[in-house]
Design a protein around this motif. Structure first.
Motif, PDB file in Angstrom:
ATOM      1  N   ALA A  54      40.345  33.343  15.073  1.00 48.87           N
ATOM      2  CA  ALA A  54      40.528  32.491  16.238  1.00 48.87           C
ATOM      3  C   ALA A  54      41.544  33.109  17.199  1.00 48.87           C
ATOM      4  O   ALA A  54      41.364  33.080  18.416  1.00 48.87           O
ATOM      5  CB  ALA A  54      40.988  31.097  15.814  1.00 48.87           C
ATOM      6  N   TRP A 103      32.310  33.831  16.925  1.00 41.19           N
ATOM      7  CA  TRP A 103      32.011  35.010  16.122  1.00 41.19           C
ATOM      8  C   TRP A 103      30.631  34.884  15.479  1.00 41.19           C
ATOM      9  O   TRP A 103      30.220  33.791  15.090  1.00 41.19           O
ATOM     10  CB  TRP A 103      33.064  35.201  15.019  1.00 41.19           C
ATOM     11  CG  TRP A 103      34.411  35.550  15.548  1.00 41.19           C
ATOM     12  CD1 TRP A 103      35.427  34.678  15.842  1.00 41.19           C
ATOM     13  CD2 TRP A 103      34.892  36.851  15.870  1.00 41.19           C
ATOM     14  NE1 TRP A 103      36.515  35.362  16.315  1.00 41.19           N
ATOM     15  CE2 TRP A 103      36.221  36.710  16.340  1.00 41.19           C
ATOM     16  CE3 TRP A 103      34.347  38.133  15.795  1.00 41.19           C
ATOM     17  CZ2 TRP A 103      36.996  37.777  16.745  1.00 41.19           C
ATOM     18  CZ3 TRP A 103      35.123  39.209  16.194  1.00 41.19           C
ATOM     19  CH2 TRP A 103      36.420  39.028  16.659  1.00 41.19           C
ATOM     20  N   HIS A 145      28.301  27.881  15.799  1.00 40.38           N
ATOM     21  CA  HIS A 145      28.850  27.529  17.097  1.00 40.38           C
ATOM     22  C   HIS A 145      30.241  28.113  17.333  1.00 40.38           C
ATOM     23  O   HIS A 145      30.982  27.644  18.183  1.00 40.38           O
ATOM     24  CB  HIS A 145      28.908  25.997  17.242  1.00 40.38           C
ATOM     25  CG  HIS A 145      27.574  25.343  17.070  1.00 40.38           C
ATOM     26  ND1 HIS A 145      26.556  25.487  17.982  1.00 40.38           N
ATOM     27  CD2 HIS A 145      27.086  24.562  16.079  1.00 40.38           C
ATOM     28  CE1 HIS A 145      25.500  24.813  17.583  1.00 40.38           C
ATOM     29  NE2 HIS A 145      25.787  24.239  16.413  1.00 40.38           N
ATOM     30  N   SER A 146      30.623  29.124  16.575  1.00 36.75           N
ATOM     31  CA  SER A 146      31.935  29.733  16.773  1.00 36.75           C
ATOM     32  C   SER A 146      31.828  30.894  17.748  1.00 36.75           C
ATOM     33  O   SER A 146      30.752  31.261  18.209  1.00 36.75           O
ATOM     34  CB  SER A 146      32.480  30.244  15.427  1.00 36.75           C
ATOM     35  OG  SER A 146      31.818  31.439  15.061  1.00 36.75           O
ATOM     36  N   LEU A 187      32.605  29.737   9.892  1.00 38.62           N
ATOM     37  CA  LEU A 187      32.369  30.268  11.228  1.00 38.62           C
ATOM     38  C   LEU A 187      31.163  29.591  11.875  1.00 38.62           C
ATOM     39  O   LEU A 187      31.173  29.265  13.060  1.00 38.62           O
ATOM     40  CB  LEU A 187      32.174  31.784  11.165  1.00 38.62           C
ATOM     41  CG  LEU A 187      33.432  32.598  10.903  1.00 38.62           C
ATOM     42  CD1 LEU A 187      33.085  34.066  10.657  1.00 38.62           C
ATOM     43  CD2 LEU A 187      34.415  32.484  12.066  1.00 38.62           C
ATOM     44  N   ALA A 205      39.492  24.843  13.871  1.00 43.02           N
ATOM     45  CA  ALA A 205      38.134  24.989  14.376  1.00 43.02           C
ATOM     46  C   ALA A 205      38.015  26.306  15.130  1.00 43.02           C
ATOM     47  O   ALA A 205      38.837  26.607  15.992  1.00 43.02           O
ATOM     48  CB  ALA A 205      37.803  23.824  15.303  1.00 43.02           C
ATOM     49  N   PRO A 206      37.019  27.127  14.793  1.00 43.58           N
ATOM     50  CA  PRO A 206      36.840  28.374  15.527  1.00 43.58           C
ATOM     51  C   PRO A 206      36.538  28.088  16.992  1.00 43.58           C
ATOM     52  O   PRO A 206      35.877  27.100  17.317  1.00 43.58           O
ATOM     53  CB  PRO A 206      35.629  29.025  14.838  1.00 43.58           C
ATOM     54  CG  PRO A 206      35.519  28.341  13.523  1.00 43.58           C
ATOM     55  CD  PRO A 206      36.020  26.965  13.737  1.00 43.58           C
ATOM     56  N   PRO A 207      37.025  28.913  17.898  1.00 42.81           N
ATOM     57  CA  PRO A 207      36.773  28.665  19.317  1.00 42.81           C
ATOM     58  C   PRO A 207      35.305  28.848  19.652  1.00 42.81           C
ATOM     59  O   PRO A 207      34.620  29.686  19.081  1.00 42.81           O
ATOM     60  CB  PRO A 207      37.632  29.741  20.009  1.00 42.81           C
ATOM     61  CG  PRO A 207      37.751  30.824  19.001  1.00 42.81           C
ATOM     62  CD  PRO A 207      37.780  30.144  17.673  1.00 42.81           C
ATOM     63  N   LYS A 208      34.820  28.050  20.573  1.00 41.39           N
ATOM     64  CA  LYS A 208      33.456  28.210  21.034  1.00 41.39           C
ATOM     65  C   LYS A 208      33.386  29.335  22.056  1.00 41.39           C
ATOM     66  O   LYS A 208      34.325  29.540  22.830  1.00 41.39           O
ATOM     67  CB  LYS A 208      32.958  26.904  21.655  1.00 41.39           C
ATOM     68  CG  LYS A 208      32.824  25.753  20.671  1.00 41.39           C
ATOM     69  CD  LYS A 208      32.270  24.520  21.339  1.00 41.39           C
ATOM     70  CE  LYS A 208      32.117  23.385  20.323  1.00 41.39           C
ATOM     71  NZ  LYS A 208      31.575  22.163  20.955  1.00 41.39           N
ATOM     72  N   PRO A 233      28.422  35.420  20.967  1.00 44.92           N
ATOM     73  CA  PRO A 233      29.436  35.521  19.906  1.00 44.92           C
ATOM     74  C   PRO A 233      29.678  36.977  19.528  1.00 44.92           C
ATOM     75  O   PRO A 233      28.758  37.792  19.508  1.00 44.92           O
ATOM     76  CB  PRO A 233      28.809  34.736  18.750  1.00 44.92           C
ATOM     77  CG  PRO A 233      27.829  33.820  19.385  1.00 44.92           C
ATOM     78  CD  PRO A 233      27.298  34.555  20.578  1.00 44.92           C
ATOM     79  N   LEU A 239      40.255  32.533   9.047  1.00 46.80           N
ATOM     80  CA  LEU A 239      39.651  31.826  10.172  1.00 46.80           C
ATOM     81  C   LEU A 239      40.641  31.732  11.336  1.00 46.80           C
ATOM     82  O   LEU A 239      40.272  31.929  12.502  1.00 46.80           O
ATOM     83  CB  LEU A 239      39.215  30.439   9.716  1.00 46.80           C
ATOM     84  CG  LEU A 239      38.216  29.682  10.589  1.00 46.80           C
ATOM     85  CD1 LEU A 239      36.901  30.424  10.695  1.00 46.80           C
ATOM     86  CD2 LEU A 239      37.991  28.276  10.034  1.00 46.80           C
ATOM     87  N   SER A 261      39.992  35.938  19.091  1.00 47.40           N
ATOM     88  CA  SER A 261      39.112  35.449  20.156  1.00 47.40           C
ATOM     89  C   SER A 261      39.882  35.102  21.415  1.00 47.40           C
ATOM     90  O   SER A 261      39.339  35.137  22.507  1.00 47.40           O
ATOM     91  CB  SER A 261      38.334  34.213  19.691  1.00 47.40           C
ATOM     92  OG  SER A 261      37.461  34.549  18.636  1.00 47.40           O
TER      93      SER A 261
END
Length: 267
Positions: A262, A40, A37-38, A34, A5-8, A15, A258, A265
């Protein structure tokens, strides 16, 4: 295995923009993953070759950048924080320009390099260094040939006009590039194995010519050719552009891309 899951983004933070050089299923999958809500904000870039491309729900830019200098200026102007090159393995020019632009800007860049197809037992593949070599492989006896090499690489086959060609591409090719008497089949993958079997049989195909694009969206034709004993002229991939001073990482699919984003980030 499900993708990470991409980080929030942190509360109050926007983003970070990332340019996705696309035109492939991998690019669309990455942009969709993505999501909204990611950490990015993806911007999908397309060359504009396909008239009605399949587009994910995201910001899309269509058209060229004007070489490495133009791309460098665009990346700077729009504050891009990373670039993912998810273009077709034969899209050498944009990949080279992106590498050079990111090198100049010291911008993180990743290449999604889908694995090339490899022959297995039963395949009758004939290696071709380029389209001229592929056209020569067809020989001097008239054959029924299925061309799946795109719209812009047909001229060598026009010069080998003794064969009867069926040209399959997403959009119809320019008439000036078509071999004389060629039939055109406008179609977009993915293609099913049953459909490919029926096409090869119905059209009496004796040779298949294709680029070693890799991936699964258009690979059913290779299995169908194997089952029917049809030889394949396989055009090998061009050498990747020199990365210069840029040590460019590469991954085989969008899920790994992805993960790479992540990790960025978390810097």
């Amino acid at each position: 295995m499900s993708p990470p899951a991409p980080p929030k983004p942190l509360p109050g933070s926007a983003p970070r923009p990332v340019l996705i050089l696309g035109g492939t299923t991998e690019a669309n999958a990455l942009v969709s993953a993505l999501g909204a809500h990611s950490g990015w904000r993806p911007v999908l870039s397309l060359a504009g070759v396909t008239r009605s491309p399949r587009l994910p729900a995201a910001e899309v830019r269509i058209g060229g950048f004007g070489g490495a200098d133009g791309l460098e200026g665009w990346l700077r102007e729009h504050g891009m924080r990373a670039v993912v090159d998810a273009t077709h393995p034969f899209a050498v020019r944009i990949s080279a320009n992106a590498r050079e632009s990111c090198r100049r800007l010291a911008l993180p860049m990743l290449r999604i390099e889908r694995p090339a197809w490899q022959p297995i037992a039963g395949d009758d593949w004939h290696d071709a260094s380029d389209m001229m070599a592929a056209a020569a492989l067809l020989g001097d006896r008239p054959r029924r040939v299925l061309l799946t090499v795109g719209r812009k690489d047909l001229l060598p086959f026009r010069r080998r006009g003794l064969h009867r060609y069926l040209v399959r591409s997403v959009d119809p090719p320019p008439p000036e590039l078509l071999p004389e008497g060629a039939a055109v089949l406008a179609a977009r993958g993915p293609f099913t194995l049953d459909g490919e079997r029926q096409l090869l049989r119905a059209e009496g195909i004796e040779w298949l010519v294709t680029k070693n694009a890799g991936g699964i969206a258009v690979s059913a034709k290779l299995q169908a050719a194997r089952e029917l004993g049809i030889p394949v002229a396989m055009v090998r991939r061009p050498d990747p552009p020199s990365a210069g001073a840029c040590d460019l990482p590469a991954v085989p699919d969008w899920r790994d891309a992805l993960s790479w984003l992540a990790n960025l980030s978390g810097e």
